[in-house]
Design a protein around this motif. Structure first.
Motif, short mmCIF file in Angstrom:
data_model
loop_
_atom_site.label_atom_id
_atom_site.label_comp_id
_atom_site.label_asym_id
_atom_site.label_seq_id
_atom_site.Cartn_x
_atom_site.Cartn_y
_atom_site.Cartn_z
N SER A 141 15.55 -5.69 -33.83
CA SER A 141 14.52 -5.38 -32.31
C SER A 141 13.43 -6.74 -31.94
N LEU A 142 13.80 -7.21 -31.24
CA LEU A 142 13.00 -8.46 -30.18
C LEU A 142 12.25 -7.79 -28.78
N TYR A 143 11.41 -8.12 -28.30
CA TYR A 143 10.72 -8.43 -26.96
C TYR A 143 11.09 -9.98 -26.48
N TYR A 144 10.70 -9.80 -25.44
CA TYR A 144 10.55 -11.38 -24.30
C TYR A 144 10.05 -11.10 -23.25
N TYR A 145 8.97 -12.16 -23.63
CA TYR A 145 7.90 -12.29 -22.19
C TYR A 145 8.40 -14.27 -21.85
N ASP A 146 7.88 -14.29 -20.10
CA ASP A 146 8.30 -15.45 -19.86
C ASP A 146 7.59 -15.29 -18.76
N SER A 147 6.02 -15.66 -18.35
CA SER A 147 5.39 -16.04 -17.54
C SER A 147 5.93 -15.95 -16.49
N LEU A 148 6.85 -17.39 -16.36
CA LEU A 148 6.99 -17.58 -14.92
C LEU A 148 7.92 -16.91 -14.70
N GLY A 149 8.23 -16.16 -15.22
CA GLY A 149 9.19 -14.64 -14.56
C GLY A 149 9.04 -13.72 -13.87
N ASN A 150 7.67 -14.17 -14.05
CA ASN A 150 7.00 -12.89 -13.03
C ASN A 150 7.39 -10.94 -13.33
N GLN A 151 8.07 -10.94 -14.57
CA GLN A 151 7.83 -10.19 -14.71
C GLN A 151 6.79 -8.23 -15.28
N ASP A 152 7.36 -7.56 -14.80
CA ASP A 152 6.41 -6.36 -14.53
C ASP A 152 6.71 -5.61 -16.38
N ALA A 153 7.57 -5.89 -17.10
CA ALA A 153 7.73 -5.17 -17.94
C ALA A 153 8.63 -6.54 -19.10
N LEU A 154 7.94 -6.27 -20.45
CA LEU A 154 9.16 -7.20 -21.31
C LEU A 154 10.31 -6.63 -21.52
N TYR A 155 11.11 -7.94 -21.87
CA TYR A 155 12.78 -7.61 -22.21
C TYR A 155 12.47 -7.33 -24.00
N LYS A 156 13.40 -5.70 -23.70
CA LYS A 156 13.93 -6.05 -25.45
C LYS A 156 15.53 -5.87 -25.16
N LEU A 157 14.95 -6.86 -26.94
CA LEU A 157 16.57 -6.92 -26.56
C LEU A 157 16.74 -6.46 -28.58
N LYS A 186 25.86 -11.15 -31.69
CA LYS A 186 25.78 -10.73 -30.02
C LYS A 186 23.96 -9.98 -29.34
N VAL A 187 23.51 -10.42 -28.90
CA VAL A 187 22.96 -10.48 -28.08
C VAL A 187 22.54 -8.98 -26.99
N ASP A 188 21.78 -7.94 -27.49
CA ASP A 188 22.05 -5.85 -26.24
C ASP A 188 21.28 -6.77 -25.80
N TRP A 189 20.87 -6.69 -23.84
CA TRP A 189 19.70 -7.00 -23.19
C TRP A 189 19.63 -4.86 -22.50
N ASN A 190 20.01 -4.04 -23.55
CA ASN A 190 20.02 -3.25 -22.85
C ASN A 190 19.29 -2.48 -21.86
N GLY A 191 20.42 -2.79 -21.23
CA GLY A 191 20.69 -2.64 -19.86
C GLY A 191 20.04 -3.36 -18.76
N ALA A 192 19.10 -4.51 -19.17
CA ALA A 192 18.11 -5.62 -18.57
C ALA A 192 19.61 -6.58 -17.58
N GLU A 193 19.62 -6.87 -16.96
CA GLU A 193 20.41 -7.68 -16.24
C GLU A 193 20.59 -9.24 -17.54
N PRO A 194 20.69 -10.22 -18.15
CA PRO A 194 19.85 -10.57 -18.56
C PRO A 194 20.00 -12.35 -17.70
N LEU A 195 18.69 -12.98 -18.48
CA LEU A 195 18.41 -14.01 -17.21
C LEU A 195 19.05 -15.15 -17.41
N LEU A 196 19.86 -15.40 -17.08
CA LEU A 196 20.14 -16.84 -17.17
C LEU A 196 19.75 -18.55 -16.48
#
Length: 196
Positions: A141-157, A186-196
């Motif tokens: 399980s990994l968590y992703y954060y991108d400060s330019l993405g104006n994320q409100d929460a971490l993506y859990k992958l 295989k990378v599962d975005w756990n229901g989140a929209e994958p970042l392109l």
């Protein structure tokens, strides 16, 4: 109150925090030591378009400004190219490796803390595991954060290695970076929209 306001001004959008951080790095390492770190005398910390060079990224991550991300040194017909000196706590995964521009050595790829700087699409973000022991052949399980993405929460992958997935240029860039460590994952975005 004044102490707090001065610190907020340094890191605010119009503040000078970034340049002060750069000065701190340069003065801590020393200009002569930084020049000695370079493979080429004309190397720079800031590249075209105001982007930081690999030397600056390495200065931030390692405390020295090696130009390369491979392990140790390489002798190229008598020219010594300097890389990463020893295994690191914080690692680097990059889209440049997927495109075979260069290969990140195991010292950076296998980060002992389970934290990686991600270099993708001309900027940097962070990928981390809450479990510092990440192996390339175990579901992670990994968590992703991108400060330019104006994320409100971490993506859990969730990364399922050795799943037989063959990367294509159509895949999200983050998945391509992840697969430089977790081959055919295989990378599962756990229901989140994958970042392109």
């Amino acid at each position: 109150k004044q102490w707090y306001q001065r610190r907020v001004a340094i890191t605010a959008g119009a503040g000078k925090g970034c340049i002060l951080f750069l000065y701190s790095l340069i003065l801590s390492r020393g200009v002569d030591a930084i020049r000695a770190d370079f493979d080429e005398p004309g190397s720079v910390l800031m590249a075209n378009h105001g982007y930081c060079s690999q030397e600056l990224v390495n200065l931030c991550m390692m405390g020295y400004s090696a130009q390369n991300v491979f392990n140790k040194t390489i002798d190229l017909d008598g020219k010594i190219l300097k890389g990463i000196r020893e295994p690191r706590d914080i690692g680097l995964l990059t889209l440049y490796e997927y495109y075979k521009v260069f290969e990140v050595g195991s010292y950076l790829k296998h980060a002992s803390s389970g934290i990686w700087v991600i270099c993708s699409e001309s900027h940097y973000s962070v990928l981390f595991s809450k479990n510092s022991v990440c192996t390339p052949h175990k579901t992670t399980s990994l968590y992703y954060y991108d400060s330019l993405g104006n994320q409100d929460a971490l993506y859990k992958l969730t990364v399922y290695p050795d799943s037989g997935v063959i990367s294509t240029d159509e895949d999200p860039p983050l998945e391509l970076c992840i697969r430089t460590l977790w081959k055919n994952a295989k990378v599962d975005w756990n229901g989140a929209e994958p970042l392109l």
